[in-house]
Design an enzyme around this catalytic site. Sequence first.
Site, PDB file in Angstrom:
ATOM      1  N   LYS A  66      13.610  13.486  47.124  1.00 36.68           N
ATOM      2  CA  LYS A  66      14.095  14.129  48.362  1.00 36.68           C
ATOM      3  C   LYS A  66      14.802  15.439  48.028  1.00 36.68           C
ATOM      4  CE  LYS A  66      18.049  11.044  48.060  1.00 36.68           C
ATOM      5  NZ  LYS A  66      19.380  11.207  48.538  1.00 36.68           N
TER       6      LYS A  66
ATOM      7  N   ARG B  71      27.234   2.751  54.963  1.00 35.19           N
ATOM      8  CA  ARG B  71      26.478   3.920  55.373  1.00 35.19           C
ATOM      9  C   ARG B  71      25.298   3.396  56.178  1.00 35.19           C
ATOM     10  NH1 ARG B  71      24.475   8.360  50.970  1.00 35.19           N
ATOM     11  NH2 ARG B  71      22.875   6.755  50.672  1.00 35.19           N
TER      12      ARG B  71
ATOM     13  N   TYR C 202      36.056  41.011  42.573  1.00 31.92           N
ATOM     14  CA  TYR C 202      36.824  40.954  43.827  1.00 31.92           C
ATOM     15  C   TYR C 202      38.213  40.382  43.560  1.00 31.92           C
ATOM     16  CZ  TYR C 202      32.778  42.010  46.709  1.00 31.92           C
ATOM     17  OH  TYR C 202      31.726  42.636  47.304  1.00 31.92           O
TER      18      TYR C 202
ATOM     19  N   MET D 132      28.408  37.523  45.526  1.00 33.43           N
ATOM     20  CA  MET D 132      27.187  36.996  46.144  1.00 33.43           C
ATOM     21  C   MET D 132      25.975  37.129  45.212  1.00 33.43           C
ATOM     22  SD  MET D 132      25.432  38.048  49.755  1.00 33.43           S
ATOM     23  CE  MET D 132      26.848  37.711  50.763  1.00 33.43           C
TER      24      MET D 132
END
Length: 359
Positions: free
Chosen positions: A35, A130, A255, A303
Amino acid sequence: MTPMVSASVDTAALHHNLQVVRRWAPRSRVMAVIKANAYGHGLVAVARALKSADSFAVARVDEGLTLRQAGIDTPTVLLEGVFDREQLDAAAAAHFELVVHTPEQIELLRAAAAGIRFKVWLKLDSGMNRLGFKGGAFDLALAALRDLAAVQSPVNLFTHLASADTPELHATTDQLARFAAATGSLPGERSIVNSAGMLSFPQAQADWVRPGLLLYGVSPFADSIGADYDLTPAMTLHSHVIAVKELVPGERVGYGGDWTAARPTILAVAAIGYGDGYPRNLGSGAPVLVNAERAVLAGRVSMDMIGIDVTDLRRTPVLGDPVVLWGAGLPVEEIAVWADTIPYELLCGISQRVAVDLR
Ligand SMILES: Cc1ncc(COP(=O)(O)O)c(C=O)c1O
């Protein structure tokens, strides 16, 4: 054109890891958990590489349909089952096996068109709270499923362990005792364990083990790495140096100027950042490989870029030199500790702009 950032996936490692899983669970069949885009490794490519698995497990119908559309017809289990008539019909047409964990799913099966027949895994909630039926509701669900034409006989039996990665806790033995009590001598195949459960509780391997992380060469335990179990990491996350500069003591990097050069420093900038899924909360000091040598992160992750203190490397990097963020030579388990997360999140979290490249 060479991509700036890529995740190379080593198919030989995937094969090898499946063999290792079979050695650890010699009497069980393997339901390979692929998955979430095969934990970031590429759903279809991994399914092809692991075609000798006995079945696949995915979370959602669309993941299973992607396999079928790619011509992969290996038995495939939907770990969350189906949630409406459209999904049920699609699952029937694709011959998926269904986990059943709610009364609503039983009603969907009751209303299925004539001729539809599923292999069903009835899920016991043995303590994770769950998915699954508890106690008496489990017995009622089993009785209801046995009456349905859409359900193949016998109904198969399934649960999931919440704390198999911390085997010293009682939680798992409690869950195993509840599963044994609820399923007793019922007919049907049984599936209980994930990667950690398979290793720590071999007595619970049952008919089907459900490894995910181990197949990707990664340890499910906080204090070990895949190599400790003879596993090979399948994914290596690569980038390149895009700038090199010299700093004098006192100069700050990135930063917020979070990192200050304490000595004359050579800083390499590499093209990788949180936009690629490289975690922003990795602190200065986290390891990075530059030209296969260990260096350390300096300053905040941006980023698209990171700064790396390469002062101590034997050879000063130049533009284009290779950088490895995790994988071969740098265990993702180690990076997960630095990022205060688990390897699962790092692997699943690589972003769409990372080129996944199967080798
Ligand atoms: C029901 C179920 N079984 C098995 C697995 C595989 O777990 P792991 O990757 O820890 O082996 C998962 C993954 O989350 C799961 O949800």
